[in-house]
Design a protein around this motif. Sequence first.
Motif, PDB file in Angstrom:
ATOM      1  N   GLU A  29      -4.682   3.457 -73.719  1.00  0.00           N
ATOM      2  CA  GLU A  29      -5.615   3.027 -72.675  1.00  0.00           C
ATOM      3  C   GLU A  29      -5.494   3.910 -71.431  1.00  0.00           C
ATOM      4  O   GLU A  29      -6.499   4.262 -70.811  1.00  0.00           O
ATOM      5  N   GLU A  32      -7.113   7.222 -72.279  1.00  0.00           N
ATOM      6  CA  GLU A  32      -8.573   7.083 -72.258  1.00  0.00           C
ATOM      7  C   GLU A  32      -9.111   6.992 -70.841  1.00  0.00           C
ATOM      8  O   GLU A  32     -10.152   7.564 -70.529  1.00  0.00           O
ATOM      9  N   PRO A  42     -16.344   9.194 -75.810  1.00  0.00           N
ATOM     10  CA  PRO A  42     -15.701   9.046 -77.123  1.00  0.00           C
ATOM     11  C   PRO A  42     -16.688   9.231 -78.270  1.00  0.00           C
ATOM     12  O   PRO A  42     -17.876   8.929 -78.132  1.00  0.00           O
ATOM     13  N   ILE A  43     -16.191   9.709 -79.387  1.00  0.00           N
ATOM     14  CA  ILE A  43     -16.957   9.686 -80.636  1.00  0.00           C
ATOM     15  C   ILE A  43     -16.028   9.117 -81.712  1.00  0.00           C
ATOM     16  O   ILE A  43     -14.826   8.972 -81.500  1.00  0.00           O
ATOM     17  N   ASP A  44     -16.588   8.807 -82.867  1.00  0.00           N
ATOM     18  CA  ASP A  44     -15.737   8.491 -84.004  1.00  0.00           C
ATOM     19  C   ASP A  44     -16.387   9.052 -85.265  1.00  0.00           C
ATOM     20  O   ASP A  44     -17.617   9.206 -85.329  1.00  0.00           O
ATOM     21  N   THR A  45     -15.557   9.370 -86.225  1.00  0.00           N
ATOM     22  CA  THR A  45     -16.028   9.922 -87.493  1.00  0.00           C
ATOM     23  C   THR A  45     -15.315   9.179 -88.622  1.00  0.00           C
ATOM     24  O   THR A  45     -14.324   8.505 -88.381  1.00  0.00           O
ATOM     25  N   TYR A 105     -13.913  13.041 -76.377  1.00  0.00           N
ATOM     26  CA  TYR A 105     -12.547  12.773 -76.819  1.00  0.00           C
ATOM     27  C   TYR A 105     -12.599  11.941 -78.086  1.00  0.00           C
ATOM     28  O   TYR A 105     -13.613  11.305 -78.399  1.00  0.00           O
ATOM     29  N   ILE A 107      -9.716   9.569 -80.274  1.00  0.00           N
ATOM     30  CA  ILE A 107      -8.352   9.073 -80.486  1.00  0.00           C
ATOM     31  C   ILE A 107      -8.366   8.319 -81.802  1.00  0.00           C
ATOM     32  O   ILE A 107      -9.060   7.313 -81.936  1.00  0.00           O
ATOM     33  N   LYS A 109      -6.439   7.890 -86.094  1.00  0.00           N
ATOM     34  CA  LYS A 109      -5.368   8.197 -87.027  1.00  0.00           C
ATOM     35  C   LYS A 109      -5.777   9.319 -87.970  1.00  0.00           C
ATOM     36  O   LYS A 109      -6.953   9.451 -88.323  1.00  0.00           O
TER      37      LYS A 109
END
Lengths: 434, 434
Positions: A29, A32, A42-45, A105, A107, A109
């Motif tokens: 946190e 971030e 943020p992005i996520d894939t 950014y 974050i 696994k």
Amino acid sequence: MAPLIEPRVLKGFRDFLPAAEIERRELTEQIETSFRSFGFVPIDTPALEYTEILLGKGGGETEKQVYRFRDHGDRDVALRFDLTVPFARFMAEHRSELPLPFKRYHIAKVWRGENTQRGRYREFTQCDFDIVGSESAGADFEILLMMRETLRSIGVGDVTIRMNHRGVFNRFLRRLGIEDKSVEILRTVDKLSKIGMESTFLQLSELIGPEKAQNVLNYIQPHNTYKETLAAITEAAGGPGPDTERLETLHRFMEDAGIADIFVLDPSITRGLDYYTGVVYETFLNDLPDIGSVCSGGRYDNLAALYSKEQLPGVGASIGLDRLIAALEALGRTKKALGYAQVAIACTDESLGGHYQRLASQLRCAGVSCEVFTEAKKITQQYALAEKKGARWVIICPEDAFTHEPLRLTLRELTSRRDTEGLAVEELIRIVKG
Amino acid sequence: MAPLIEPRVLKGFRDFLPAAEIERRELTEQIETSFRSFGFVPIDTPALEYTEILLGKGGGETEKQVYRFRDHGDRDVALRFDLTVPFARFMAEHRSELPLPFKRYHIAKVWRGENTQRGRYREFTQCDFDIVGSESAGADFEILLMMRETLRSIGVGDVTIRMNHRGVFNRFLRRLGIEDKSVEILRTVDKLSKIGMESTFLQLSELIGPEKAQNVLNYIQPHNTYKETLAAITEAAGGPGPDTERLETLHRFMEDAGIADIFVLDPSITRGLDYYTGVVYETFLNDLPDIGSVCSGGRYDNLAALYSKEQLPGVGASIGLDRLIAALEALGRTKKALGYAQVAIACTDESLGGHYQRLASQLRCAGVSCEVFTEAKKITQQYALAEKKGARWVIICPEDAFTHEPLRLTLRELTSRRDTEGLAVEELIRIVKG
């Protein structure tokens, strides 16, 4: 009855119990918050991708470590082993939907079937941040500043950022006529801090002979100041060029921003991976230099070359969360919080569950986190449970509390074991909020 | 040059671009804040586990959907398909390290090779929260209250929680002499809202004959009030028992807490999964009932039976993040934030990068998130970029800004296109912070 299954996790994988997970969440946190303050988004894939996407470049050691299999549709798929390759695919796919320069950014696994004997985990968290679509020195500098500010915000003390430029090194190698061996030389030099000067010399000698090996070793020695080192490598590379100018500009930016003292120009920093083409950097904790770099990165001139014809230059860095936590632990700076509840409401009569929760709602509305105990155990057991859960206070509701208006409560402070009786809810909230 | 690899994700998997990912993060942050206010603590478990751990119970449809393969050490491994099974394994493994009753939450991704034609994703996020180690009505009630408070905090409007008790239904089936078909009957009844009354009747008739099918359909009709329904099912089950008493206690708790109006006792709610043994519940949005339950759960009497001989009763629920976001979208209540930067600092001279960042640091210290542009494009292009990134303000530094003390800046508000000139940094921060 079927025999019991032994409860266990796979080697190299970990459960995170509450104290450890609270620490990890607080840390991410904070990271971030810092990223967002710079306007990064943020992005996520997906965790799972086509293997061809992830292993496009091949690459021996990585390929062996990847978790790869055939899915229900007989597709060749793999778990991501870093966040850079999925990001490259992401940029090639979504470029037209994103405003450039794009600052993101991620974050998340990643998974690698590493040899766990070296203390490595097979599931670990990376915190990547990149600026894509800019060749400017300002972008290089922003990543450097973010590395510093973000690490500062999480309380690991002062840091030193050691930086270098791949281009200057390559020009130097070209001058020595050993440019064709640059990848091997870079990889060898990158291990300097691990294997020591002598082994580095021997390995380099095998590659390029002892004389040139000595030249390389001389080149990678830092001098007293950034400017002196810059002058030395500029000369060794055959004079100024866009690369040395970039290093000069960055140094001026540091001075203008008043943070030049934390940067060291260190020609031995090369970053073993071969996709960097410009500045490269590593970050060391002044209080714990031996733990190695906690945040590394650099500039690349074409992120998505495997998937797109359009050139996408960028610069970025990655924080290794696990190493950072190891550092905080070694420094004795973890917080060791046991829970979030500041207050526990004791249960003296299980039939009062609705009233306890109504009281708890009042506290929560006032911003006080509050756990309600639901079992009428002995009060000393409830105090002990509240302590184990990290609460500071316990509220005890007298027997007739909810039948007489106004509500009067007893507040116990666990460390001092002091009770205050007859408190109205508002008074109690005032005390707890300090 | 090698041919390009087509950038694409696997079917059923998704990239999250910044606007979508910001929405998801805000939502999970709100959910977490609510969980924490109840004193719940986070845990995490590996994405990958031994298949025997995850599929211990077998279970036809689940087994077919699991991503399963052999790892580098030839172990039979699988990606988790929910958060309940890993939690059961976790509790069996770490029980002695945890204070009971243990209240935990877990927000994480899970993977199922589902049929994507039904609009399902193969990678999705679950938000689970459970109280383990308590049989009390207070624990049941806390989970019910958390469902309500958490959903309220994220702005989906009023909710209705429909609840039931597995035990009463089972007693009713025993009385009818069809207890041995209870699993199939539960599964059929659970589909009522999807397939309608007539199809349910036909399917039940095949199982137990038309007369008993009609009995079951009569049983699952809710009456006007919680109390009337409770009276009817108590009678149908052959009189009061611990199960109907639990439903009565919970209703009194709701009245004591002042929130009875949002709860409906609905005997048709069964939760198809067979590990529930006590109260079960589903949550519907009053403004969007057709989207189905956004948060469901119930009580189980032995969480970790596969891995441990010790009995671990508990109660919990799960929020489906993807369905919740679909609901927010359908309600027009997504926030559609484009980024975090409130302010962008325009770049009019690339050589001033250090000064721009020093100014930005002052703003960030004051709590103003701030993006620095690093390329000296036309100012109108920079305004457009700032807008695309969701910033409200742009700071323009006059040509000689950093050579004359004190610093005087121009602030542009993007929507009104109004410039304010000659501002000191402190004045500017005051305006931006409103």
